[in-house]
Design a protein around this motif. Structure first.
Motif, PDB file in Angstrom:
ATOM      1  N   PHE A  52       0.808  -1.219   0.000  1.00  0.00           N
ATOM      2  CA  PHE A  52       0.000   0.000   0.000  1.00  0.00           C
ATOM      3  C   PHE A  52       0.844   1.274   0.000  1.00  0.00           C
ATOM      4  CE2 PHE A  52      -3.794  -2.248   2.261  1.00  0.00           C
ATOM      5  CZ  PHE A  52      -4.100  -2.902   1.077  1.00  0.00           C
ATOM      6  N   LYS A  53       2.101   1.160   0.389  1.00  0.00           N
ATOM      7  CA  LYS A  53       2.952   2.361   0.423  1.00  0.00           C
ATOM      8  C   LYS A  53       3.084   3.005  -0.956  1.00  0.00           C
ATOM      9  CE  LYS A  53       5.833   0.828   4.319  1.00  0.00           C
ATOM     10  NZ  LYS A  53       7.213   0.401   4.736  1.00  0.00           N
ATOM     11  N   TYR A  54       2.876   2.220  -1.997  1.00  0.00           N
ATOM     12  CA  TYR A  54       3.027   2.740  -3.365  1.00  0.00           C
ATOM     13  C   TYR A  54       1.818   3.558  -3.815  1.00  0.00           C
ATOM     14  CZ  TYR A  54       3.295   2.639  -8.492  1.00  0.00           C
ATOM     15  OH  TYR A  54       3.320   2.979  -9.820  1.00  0.00           O
ATOM     16  N   TRP A  55       0.647   3.362  -3.182  1.00  0.00           N
ATOM     17  CA  TRP A  55      -0.602   3.758  -3.805  1.00  0.00           C
ATOM     18  C   TRP A  55      -1.182   5.131  -3.464  1.00  0.00           C
ATOM     19  CZ3 TRP A  55      -2.017   1.723  -8.072  1.00  0.00           C
ATOM     20  CH2 TRP A  55      -1.570   0.432  -8.387  1.00  0.00           C
ATOM     21  N   PRO A  56      -0.744   5.833  -2.435  1.00  0.00           N
ATOM     22  CA  PRO A  56      -1.364   7.144  -2.175  1.00  0.00           C
ATOM     23  C   PRO A  56      -1.349   8.050  -3.411  1.00  0.00           C
ATOM     24  CG  PRO A  56      -0.013   6.503  -0.315  1.00  0.00           C
ATOM     25  CD  PRO A  56       0.235   5.485  -1.397  1.00  0.00           C
ATOM     26  N   GLY A  57      -2.523   8.571  -3.756  1.00  0.00           N
ATOM     27  CA  GLY A  57      -2.644   9.482  -4.890  1.00  0.00           C
ATOM     28  C   GLY A  57      -2.709   8.815  -6.250  1.00  0.00           C
ATOM     29  N   LYS A  58      -2.571   7.475  -6.306  1.00  0.00           N
ATOM     30  CA  LYS A  58      -2.500   6.783  -7.601  1.00  0.00           C
ATOM     31  C   LYS A  58      -3.749   5.966  -7.929  1.00  0.00           C
ATOM     32  CE  LYS A  58       2.570   6.183  -7.684  1.00  0.00           C
ATOM     33  NZ  LYS A  58       2.967   6.723  -6.374  1.00  0.00           N
ATOM     34  N   THR A  59      -4.720   5.886  -7.026  1.00  0.00           N
ATOM     35  CA  THR A  59      -5.883   5.020  -7.214  1.00  0.00           C
ATOM     36  C   THR A  59      -6.986   5.721  -8.016  1.00  0.00           C
ATOM     37  OG1 THR A  59      -6.910   5.792  -5.175  1.00  0.00           O
ATOM     38  CG2 THR A  59      -5.412   3.903  -5.000  1.00  0.00           C
ATOM     39  N   THR A  60      -7.922   4.921  -8.509  1.00  0.00           N
ATOM     40  CA  THR A  60      -9.101   5.509  -9.163  1.00  0.00           C
ATOM     41  C   THR A  60      -9.911   6.325  -8.161  1.00  0.00           C
ATOM     42  OG1 THR A  60     -10.357   3.470  -8.757  1.00  0.00           O
ATOM     43  CG2 THR A  60      -9.302   3.693 -10.902  1.00  0.00           C
ATOM     44  N   GLN A  61      -9.974   5.873  -6.908  1.00  0.00           N
ATOM     45  CA  GLN A  61     -10.720   6.624  -5.900  1.00  0.00           C
ATOM     46  C   GLN A  61     -10.115   8.014  -5.699  1.00  0.00           C
ATOM     47  OE1 GLN A  61     -10.311   5.316  -1.868  1.00  0.00           O
ATOM     48  NE2 GLN A  61     -11.870   6.713  -1.100  1.00  0.00           N
ATOM     49  N   ALA A  62      -8.793   8.082  -5.604  1.00  0.00           N
ATOM     50  CA  ALA A  62      -8.143   9.374  -5.391  1.00  0.00           C
ATOM     51  C   ALA A  62      -8.421  10.320  -6.551  1.00  0.00           C
ATOM     52  CB  ALA A  62      -6.645   9.174  -5.207  1.00  0.00           C
ATOM     53  N   LEU A  63      -8.371   9.795  -7.770  1.00  0.00           N
ATOM     54  CA  LEU A  63      -8.625  10.646  -8.929  1.00  0.00           C
ATOM     55  C   LEU A  63     -10.079  11.107  -8.948  1.00  0.00           C
ATOM     56  CD1 LEU A  63      -7.461  11.896 -11.487  1.00  0.00           C
ATOM     57  CD2 LEU A  63      -8.095   9.806 -12.716  1.00  0.00           C
ATOM     58  N   ALA A  64     -11.002  10.195  -8.691  1.00  0.00           N
ATOM     59  CA  ALA A  64     -12.422  10.560  -8.683  1.00  0.00           C
ATOM     60  C   ALA A  64     -12.703  11.605  -7.612  1.00  0.00           C
ATOM     61  CB  ALA A  64     -13.282   9.324  -8.449  1.00  0.00           C
ATOM     62  N   ALA A  65     -12.123  11.421  -6.435  1.00  0.00           N
ATOM     63  CA  ALA A  65     -12.335  12.386  -5.348  1.00  0.00           C
ATOM     64  C   ALA A  65     -11.833  13.766  -5.732  1.00  0.00           C
ATOM     65  CB  ALA A  65     -11.644  11.894  -4.081  1.00  0.00           C
ATOM     66  N   SER A  66     -10.719  13.815  -6.461  1.00  0.00           N
ATOM     67  CA  SER A  66     -10.165  15.118  -6.853  1.00  0.00           C
ATOM     68  C   SER A  66     -11.057  15.824  -7.860  1.00  0.00           C
ATOM     69  CB  SER A  66      -8.760  14.937  -7.427  1.00  0.00           C
ATOM     70  OG  SER A  66      -8.805  14.332  -8.724  1.00  0.00           O
ATOM     71  N   TYR A  67     -11.836  15.077  -8.611  1.00  0.00           N
ATOM     72  CA  TYR A  67     -12.728  15.662  -9.608  1.00  0.00           C
ATOM     73  C   TYR A  67     -14.031  16.186  -8.997  1.00  0.00           C
ATOM     74  CZ  TYR A  67      -9.966  13.780 -13.521  1.00  0.00           C
ATOM     75  OH  TYR A  67      -8.973  13.506 -14.440  1.00  0.00           O
ATOM     76  N   MET A  68     -14.453  15.634  -7.865  1.00  0.00           N
ATOM     77  CA  MET A  68     -15.763  15.975  -7.299  1.00  0.00           C
ATOM     78  C   MET A  68     -15.747  17.332  -6.613  1.00  0.00           C
ATOM     79  SD  MET A  68     -17.149  12.463  -5.565  1.00  0.00           S
ATOM     80  CE  MET A  68     -16.828  10.873  -6.342  1.00  0.00           C
ATOM     81  N   SER A  69     -16.864  18.031  -6.731  1.00  0.00           N
ATOM     82  CA  SER A  69     -17.034  19.294  -6.033  1.00  0.00           C
ATOM     83  C   SER A  69     -17.258  19.045  -4.546  1.00  0.00           C
ATOM     84  CB  SER A  69     -18.228  20.066  -6.594  1.00  0.00           C
ATOM     85  OG  SER A  69     -19.432  19.365  -6.325  1.00  0.00           O
ATOM     86  N   LYS A  70     -17.070  20.075  -3.751  1.00  0.00           N
ATOM     87  CA  LYS A  70     -17.322  19.961  -2.312  1.00  0.00           C
ATOM     88  C   LYS A  70     -18.785  19.621  -2.055  1.00  0.00           C
ATOM     89  CE  LYS A  70     -16.913  22.364   2.126  1.00  0.00           C
ATOM     90  NZ  LYS A  70     -18.284  22.012   2.542  1.00  0.00           N
ATOM     91  N   LYS A  71     -19.677  20.175  -2.852  1.00  0.00           N
ATOM     92  CA  LYS A  71     -21.097  19.904  -2.638  1.00  0.00           C
ATOM     93  C   LYS A  71     -21.415  18.431  -2.861  1.00  0.00           C
ATOM     94  CE  LYS A  71     -23.936  22.491  -1.796  1.00  0.00           C
ATOM     95  NZ  LYS A  71     -24.574  22.850  -0.500  1.00  0.00           N
ATOM     96  N   ALA A  72     -20.811  17.806  -3.867  1.00  0.00           N
ATOM     97  CA  ALA A  72     -21.041  16.379  -4.100  1.00  0.00           C
ATOM     98  C   ALA A  72     -20.556  15.564  -2.907  1.00  0.00           C
ATOM     99  CB  ALA A  72     -20.345  15.926  -5.382  1.00  0.00           C
ATOM    100  N   HIS A  73     -19.376  15.922  -2.384  1.00  0.00           N
ATOM    101  CA  HIS A  73     -18.872  15.236  -1.186  1.00  0.00           C
ATOM    102  C   HIS A  73     -19.813  15.447  -0.006  1.00  0.00           C
ATOM    103  CE1 HIS A  73     -14.983  13.665  -2.483  1.00  0.00           C
ATOM    104  NE2 HIS A  73     -14.756  14.794  -3.139  1.00  0.00           N
ATOM    105  N   ASP A  74     -20.343  16.669   0.139  1.00  0.00           N
ATOM    106  CA  ASP A  74     -21.248  16.967   1.248  1.00  0.00           C
ATOM    107  C   ASP A  74     -22.541  16.149   1.141  1.00  0.00           C
ATOM    108  OD1 ASP A  74     -19.445  18.768   2.264  1.00  0.00           O
ATOM    109  OD2 ASP A  74     -20.477  20.548   1.482  1.00  0.00           O
ATOM    110  N   CYS A  75     -23.054  15.983  -0.074  1.00  0.00           N
ATOM    111  CA  CYS A  75     -24.267  15.186  -0.265  1.00  0.00           C
ATOM    112  C   CYS A  75     -24.046  13.746   0.181  1.00  0.00           C
ATOM    113  CB  CYS A  75     -24.701  15.219  -1.729  1.00  0.00           C
ATOM    114  SG  CYS A  75     -25.330  16.811  -2.292  1.00  0.00           S
ATOM    115  N   MET A  76     -22.903  13.191  -0.158  1.00  0.00           N
ATOM    116  CA  MET A  76     -22.607  11.823   0.254  1.00  0.00           C
ATOM    117  C   MET A  76     -22.417  11.738   1.766  1.00  0.00           C
ATOM    118  SD  MET A  76     -20.250  10.179  -2.770  1.00  0.00           S
ATOM    119  CE  MET A  76     -19.006  11.461  -2.843  1.00  0.00           C
ATOM    120  N   ALA A  77     -21.740  12.729   2.333  1.00  0.00           N
ATOM    121  CA  ALA A  77     -21.490  12.719   3.770  1.00  0.00           C
ATOM    122  C   ALA A  77     -22.772  12.823   4.581  1.00  0.00           C
ATOM    123  CB  ALA A  77     -20.541  13.861   4.141  1.00  0.00           C
TER     124      ALA A  77
END
Length: 845
Positions: free
Chosen positions: A123-148
């Motif tokens: 796992f040490k290799y993966w910070p910032g390299k996953t599909t989740q990290a990329l998707a999260a960087s694309y989402m607006s704060k409001k989208a994150h707030d809706c999920m939260a």
């Protein structure tokens, strides 16, 4: 006589089943380590070639395991029913659960210390390299707030592979992996270097060649393992089996299948390797009877009994596939669900009945194996033989929650309405829970999100607020509503707002998978990725959709009707008093159980008292009327309740309103309208692959989990209680029998919910007993489908058995029930999910 009964499974099948039932699921590290090594070695290469090199590394080096007694081989993990980790999608939640995954409420997995250490290093290799990290960087704060705040979640593909696909198994049976390689090479040679897409297409075809050469080697490694075991085997019978297994794996899936055994082995290798490539769940075998029956008919050397045993072995292997999720998602998918949907029956592309010998053998396999997988489905249309439906009814009354039943007369036109050709629509299969798709031609992104309609209702009643946070737009305080039209205007505005962010979040995850995790092995088996020279993640499929699903529809419809009846029409309660009661959770402290059917289970004393009261005035009352009158007695506003408060009367009044599920047009059409508002809003959006969003209405088991995010509702439901599942009525509220309930559900617009709808019914075992029970079942299905219902599935079990299984789980390890769009061992479900199943209405004819 209609009843035929089922033959007994072989001793081998029972031994293989025992391995599954008694397996302890483990997390294993080999795939994660190999994938990480491949990614480290390929930095700088295009994503599609990196993915091919990942597949090559894993297919060439993943441990080879042949379990005792197996006739069909190929395993994802060393241990039965265990799971590998795919860190390229997400990883941090795994590390966060190293110490808790074995003891969590839903779907625990053991993680040995050495495995955790290996994963930690990878796992040490993966910070910032996953599909989740990329998707999260694309989402607006409001989208994150809706999920939260519990409005929706895209966690399914946010954390893992996409799946939800049915590939062309028939293609591999006909041409083999070698044929795919030859096809890719031919397309490479024909590429026009002046074509602006030349580079990308060249990369794709090269990735296909790399992946499929490695896949051939994967099968050959199993051949070598079988040869090794055969040399060591002293039992002549098992030695001969292993030698034949080795011959099969040398031949297929590299080459076309020539026998039924080879066809079974080919099918399973495809299924196994798809899971290894991406661990996407809901990778579904599709119309198994259509592509397997020709090989059964052509193989004149195989006995019917041995052919059945091979099919049974595939059923066992499908139960060997497992998947771990983060703790929250595990609750939503409780029961180690993998959703491999296998479908039989229906029509051919020409519109003729498709039922064949294999259709019936699949039903026999269900009866033999009696395990949760596959998610077994049947298609029914006007030309379906009665014999087929009666046989399906015999399977239903085994109590396994299968088969789920789908209506061609709704699904085919619903798919055509989305642009699918008539021939392709007739050839639909079911993937995942209940999602129809044109098989091996579709990247459907089904199950793309859970959308909580009841949460949007709650937010609407709070002028866009969640607590003190202004999450949605200001659409007016509910105390200012003068009519139901005011509510609908506010509800529509909130729905428009939140669906917009749902689509944004889904599209962010979609983009991330296209950029970082294209899948060349899978894509070569989906039309027309080879012709277009691109993966399914990049839009290579003929049909492209995104399908987020809603739940809480019945809760919303019942709540709106209760407001209409008692606030606006009869004016028995003011909107201000209702608002105060909702804010106070009707005076019930969180964690307390309510003693009426609106928010909890009444005590036995209350039920008996209500029964005595009804029978005292009508001793000859029929069962359906008795249930209805008992419910009304329990819900009557003058019934005393311990711990009463000033809000008791309001709650009892609202809870006494007519409910969805009793064939009452007024309330049913309100539920229909609320569902349509969601569905029509969803279909306004498109995805990055050029396809349309299409709505579904089904919950998996998220109605329990995400009910915790919803406060008290005007239908009398208390805060944090489970919501209704799918298009089903609220638990215990469908009081007028199965036909009335089905009539209500059929009034929803299933044609626009083309991503699938889910309807659960629960029957007492006696209801389906004998020939008459089978005929009643068939009549119910035909009637519901004549009214244009899309799907229905059944639990056939009594309450006492379920309660006993809760208390004595070791005595009921083989008890399988229908949860939502899947079945699971009852004893592995979280108690709150078990309670939800227990609370469903027990129907009878």
């Amino acid at each position: 006589m209609i009843e035929k009964g089922f033959t007994k499974p072989t001793d081998r099948v029972m031994r293989l089943k025992s391995q599954i039932i008694h397996a302890r699921p483990y997390v294993e590290s080999e795939r994660a380590v190999l994938a990480t090594e491949a990614y480290k070695a390929t930095e700088g290469l295009p994503a599609i070639l990196r993915r091919a090199k990942v597949a090559e590394k894993i297919f060439n080096e993943l441990p080879v395991t042949i379990r005792d007694d197996e006739l069909i081989v190929g395993a994802i993990t060393k241990n039965p029913r265990s799971t590998e980790i795919c860190p390229e999608f997400s990883f941090d939640w795994v590390e966060a659960e190293f110490d808790t995954m074995a003891t969590r409420v839903a779907d625990p997995f053991e993680i040995p210390k050495e495995t955790a250490a290996e994963l930690h290093e990878a796992f040490k290799y993966w910070p910032g390299k996953t599909t989740q990290a990329l998707a999260a960087s694309y989402m607006s704060k409001k989208a994150h707030d809706c999920m939260a705040n519990g409005v929706f979640t895209v966690g399914n593909y946010y954390f893992g592979g996409v799946g939800h696909v049915c590939v062309d198994y028939g293609k591999i049976l006909k041409i083999g992996f070698r044929g795919v390689i030859e096809q890719a090479i031919k397309l490479l040679e024909c590429l026009d270097e002046k074509d602006p897409g030349f580079i990308k297409k060249k990369q794709f075809y090269n990735a296909v060649v790399i992946s499929y050469n490695a896949a051939i080697n994967f099968a050959h490694r199993y051949a070598a393992k079988a040869e090794e075991l055969a040399r060591q085997e002293s039992n002549p019978s098992r030695k001969a089996e292993l030698e034949q297994i080795a011959k099969n794996c040398r031949r297929v899936p590299e080459n076309p299948a020539t026998t039924f055994w080879e066809a079974c082995q080919t099918m399973w290798f495809v299924q196994c390797m798809l899971q290894i490539e991406s661990s996407g769940h809901s990778i579904s075998p599709g119309r198994f009877d259509q592509y397997m029956d020709p090989y059964l008919q052509a193989d004149k050397s195989i006995s019917r009994e041995f052919a059945q045993e091979l099919v049974d072995c595939i059923w066992i292997k499908l139960n060997d596939v497992n998947k771990t999720r983060d703790e929250v998602s595990a609750q939503a998918f409780a029961g180690y669900a993998v959703f491999q949907n296998l479908c039989v029956g229906g029509q051919t592309e020409d519109g003729l009945d498709a039922t064949n010998d294999m259709s019936y053998m699949c039903m026999e396999a269900v009866a033999h194996v009696k395990l949760p997988a596959p998610s077994f489905s049947i298609r029914v249309w006007q030309g379906t033989p009665d014999e087929f439906l009666f046989r399906a009814a015999e399977v239903v009354r085994l109590g396994l929650g299968v088969p789920a039943v789908y209506n061609d007369e709704v699904i085919i036109p619903a798919l055509q309405n989305r642009g699918v050709s008539l021939a392709d629509a007739r050839d639909y299969g079911i993937v995942g829970c209940v999602e129809p798709q044109a098989i091996h031609r579709t990247e459907g992104w089904h199950d793309a999100a859970f959308f909580n309609v009841a949460k949007v209702l709650e937010i609407t009643m709070n002028n866009g607020r969640v607590g003190d946070t202004q999450l949605g737009p200001k659409t007016g305080e509910m105390t200012d509503w003068k009519s139901l039209d005011d509510f609908y205007a506010a509800f529509q505005a909130q729905m428009t707002f939140f669906v917009k962010y749902l689509a944004e979040a889904d599209n962010c995850v979609d983009l991330a998978h296209a950029e970082r995790a294209p899948l060349p092995f899978l894509s070569a088996m989906v039309d027309d990725c080879m012709g277009r020279g691109k993966s399914v993640q990049e839009g290579g499929a003929i049909y492209n959709f995104t399908g987020p699903q809603a739940f809480g529809v019945a809760d919303t419809g019942d709540s709106v009707y209760a407001m209409k009846k008692f606030v606006f029409d009869e004016k028995k309660v003011s909107m201000a008093d209702l608002k105060d009661a909702l804010d106070a959770n009707f005076g019930v402290a969180l964690g307390e159980s309510a003693q009426t059917s609106g928010g909890g289970t009444p005590s036995e004393e209350e039920v008996y008292a209500a029964v005595r009261k009804v029978l005292s005035t009508n001793s000859s009352v029929d069962v359906a009327t008795l249930k209805d009158e008992v419910y009304r007695t329990l819900a009557a506003k003058d019934t005393p309740q311990s711990g009463s408060s000033k809000y008791d009367g309001i709650r009892r009044l609202m809870d006494s309103a007519e409910c969805f599920g009793n064939d009452d047009d007024e309330v049913d059409l309100i539920a229909r309208k609320c569902a349509r508002i969601y569905c029509l809003e969803v279909e306004k959006y498109t995805n990055p692959r050029g396809g349309q969003f299409q709505a579904g209405i089904y919950p998996v088991s998220a109605n329990v989990l995400f009910g915790k995010d919803v406060g008290a509702l005007p239908d009398g439901r208390l805060a944090k209680k489970p919501l209704s599942d799918g298009v089903s009525p609220r638990q215990g509220k469908d009081a007028k029998g199965p036909t009335a309930a089905a009539n209500s559900v059929a009034k929803l617009d299933h044609f626009i919910a083309s991503n699938g709808t889910l309807y659960n019914q629960k029957f007492l075992p006696a209801a389906l007993a004998g020939d008459q029970g089978l005929q009643n079942f068939a009549s119910l299905v035909r009637s519901y489908f004549d009214h244009k219902g899309m799907h229905v599935q059944f639990n056939v079990i009594d309450r006492q058995t379920l309660l006993d299984a809760q208390k004595n789980p070791d005595a009921h390890k083989d008890l399988v029930v229908r949860v939502a769009g899947y079945s699971a061992q009852f004893v592995v479900l979280a108690k709150e999910v078990q309670d939800d199943i227990i609370s469903r209405t027990e129907q009878t004819f």
